[in-house]
Design a protein around this motif. Sequence first.
Motif, PDB file in Angstrom:
ATOM      1  N   ASN A   1       0.717  -1.255   0.002  1.00 27.34           N
ATOM      2  CA  ASN A   1      -0.075  -0.018   0.029  1.00 27.34           C
ATOM      3  C   ASN A   1       0.749   1.349   0.028  1.00 27.34           C
ATOM      4  O   ASN A   1       0.424   2.263  -0.439  1.00 27.34           O
ATOM      5  CB  ASN A   1      -0.817   0.158   1.234  1.00 27.34           C
ATOM      6  N   HIS A   2       2.121   1.137   0.603  1.00 23.88           N
ATOM      7  CA  HIS A   2       2.797   2.435   0.921  1.00 23.88           C
ATOM      8  C   HIS A   2       3.721   2.444   0.110  1.00 23.88           C
ATOM      9  O   HIS A   2       4.573   3.792  -0.127  1.00 23.88           O
ATOM     10  CB  HIS A   2       3.209   2.790   2.369  1.00 23.88           C
ATOM     11  N   ARG A   3       4.488   1.667  -0.385  1.00 25.74           N
ATOM     12  CA  ARG A   3       5.912   1.825  -1.432  1.00 25.74           C
ATOM     13  C   ARG A   3       5.652   0.988  -2.637  1.00 25.74           C
ATOM     14  O   ARG A   3       6.760   1.649  -3.288  1.00 25.74           O
ATOM     15  CB  ARG A   3       6.975   1.032  -0.341  1.00 25.74           C
ATOM     16  N   ARG A   4       4.990   0.401  -3.042  1.00 23.75           N
ATOM     17  CA  ARG A   4       5.030  -0.456  -4.357  1.00 23.75           C
ATOM     18  C   ARG A   4       4.358   0.518  -5.321  1.00 23.75           C
ATOM     19  O   ARG A   4       3.554   1.299  -5.257  1.00 23.75           O
ATOM     20  CB  ARG A   4       3.822  -1.696  -4.165  1.00 23.75           C
ATOM     21  N   LEU A   5       5.227   0.743  -6.444  1.00 17.98           N
ATOM     22  CA  LEU A   5       4.883   1.533  -7.413  1.00 17.98           C
ATOM     23  C   LEU A   5       3.946   0.933  -8.490  1.00 17.98           C
ATOM     24  O   LEU A   5       4.326  -0.169  -8.737  1.00 17.98           O
ATOM     25  CB  LEU A   5       6.136   1.928  -8.227  1.00 17.98           C
ATOM     26  N   HIS A   6       2.619   1.625  -8.755  1.00 13.60           N
ATOM     27  CA  HIS A   6       1.817   0.971  -9.561  1.00 13.60           C
ATOM     28  C   HIS A   6       1.855   1.683 -10.788  1.00 13.60           C
ATOM     29  O   HIS A   6       1.436   2.975 -10.779  1.00 13.60           O
ATOM     30  CB  HIS A   6       0.392   1.303  -8.879  1.00 13.60           C
ATOM     31  N   GLY A   7       2.117   0.904 -11.821  1.00 12.22           N
ATOM     32  CA  GLY A   7       2.013   1.598 -13.369  1.00 12.22           C
ATOM     33  C   GLY A   7       0.796   2.238 -13.689  1.00 12.22           C
ATOM     34  O   GLY A   7       0.883   3.149 -14.530  1.00 12.22           O
ATOM     35  N   GLU A   8      -0.181   1.550 -13.218  1.00  9.45           N
ATOM     36  CA  GLU A   8      -1.555   2.105 -13.937  1.00  9.45           C
ATOM     37  C   GLU A   8      -1.780   3.570 -13.163  1.00  9.45           C
ATOM     38  O   GLU A   8      -3.002   4.167 -13.866  1.00  9.45           O
ATOM     39  CB  GLU A   8      -2.662   1.086 -13.699  1.00  9.45           C
ATOM     40  N   ILE A   9      -1.381   4.050 -12.188  1.00  9.72           N
ATOM     41  CA  ILE A   9      -1.598   4.830 -11.693  1.00  9.72           C
ATOM     42  C   ILE A   9      -0.501   6.082 -11.508  1.00  9.72           C
ATOM     43  O   ILE A   9      -0.443   7.007 -10.672  1.00  9.72           O
ATOM     44  CB  ILE A   9      -2.233   4.901 -10.128  1.00  9.72           C
ATOM     45  N   GLY A  10       0.393   6.033 -12.680  1.00 10.44           N
ATOM     46  CA  GLY A  10       1.307   6.846 -12.815  1.00 10.44           C
ATOM     47  C   GLY A  10       2.666   6.441 -11.840  1.00 10.44           C
ATOM     48  O   GLY A  10       3.465   7.728 -11.465  1.00 10.44           O
ATOM     49  N   HIS A  11       2.987   5.414 -11.720  1.00  5.13           N
ATOM     50  CA  HIS A  11       4.222   4.875 -11.059  1.00  5.13           C
ATOM     51  C   HIS A  11       4.238   5.536  -9.431  1.00  5.13           C
ATOM     52  O   HIS A  11       5.380   6.144  -9.267  1.00  5.13           O
ATOM     53  CB  HIS A  11       5.472   4.970 -11.748  1.00  5.13           C
ATOM     54  N   VAL A  12       3.169   5.565  -8.939  1.00  2.00           N
ATOM     55  CA  VAL A  12       3.219   6.074  -7.662  1.00  2.00           C
ATOM     56  C   VAL A  12       2.651   5.241  -6.728  1.00  2.00           C
ATOM     57  O   VAL A  12       1.573   4.235  -7.079  1.00  2.00           O
ATOM     58  CB  VAL A  12       2.542   7.407  -7.249  1.00  2.00           C
ATOM     59  N   PRO A  13       3.022   5.014  -5.173  1.00  2.00           N
ATOM     60  CA  PRO A  13       2.202   3.785  -4.346  1.00  2.00           C
ATOM     61  C   PRO A  13       0.628   4.411  -4.355  1.00  2.00           C
ATOM     62  O   PRO A  13       0.569   5.480  -4.579  1.00  2.00           O
ATOM     63  CB  PRO A  13       2.909   4.322  -3.051  1.00  2.00           C
ATOM     64  N   PRO A  14       0.164   3.111  -4.113  1.00  2.00           N
ATOM     65  CA  PRO A  14      -1.367   3.540  -3.867  1.00  2.00           C
ATOM     66  C   PRO A  14      -1.876   4.384  -2.856  1.00  2.00           C
ATOM     67  O   PRO A  14      -2.867   5.313  -3.108  1.00  2.00           O
ATOM     68  CB  PRO A  14      -1.948   2.086  -3.750  1.00  2.00           C
ATOM     69  N   ALA A  15      -1.098   4.535  -1.699  1.00  2.00           N
ATOM     70  CA  ALA A  15      -1.678   5.420  -0.706  1.00  2.00           C
ATOM     71  C   ALA A  15      -1.445   6.772  -1.028  1.00  2.00           C
ATOM     72  O   ALA A  15      -1.948   7.652  -0.694  1.00  2.00           O
ATOM     73  CB  ALA A  15      -0.877   5.010   0.716  1.00  2.00           C
TER      74      ALA A  15
END
Length: 70
Positions: free
Chosen positions: A37-51
């Motif tokens: 939730n706090h450190r994983r970079l998510h590609g679908e949301i602009g390479h930022v963590p979900p939180a």
Amino acid sequence: MESTIGLYKTELIKPRRPLKTLSQVELATAEYIDWYNHRRLHGEIGHVPPAEYETNHYQSTTKPQVTTTT
């Protein structure tokens, strides 16, 4: 839900085998959820963590409250 459980097993449980106690599983799960939730970079949301994405979303969509004085 199945894909989330699959990721959990693939990324956490299988690489750390054998987890011998419930305490080890609980601690590993808490660490994984924090990372997820706090450190994983998510590609679908602009390479930022979900939180971070969620915080930015609410900051940009929350309208300031208007107060009146009497």
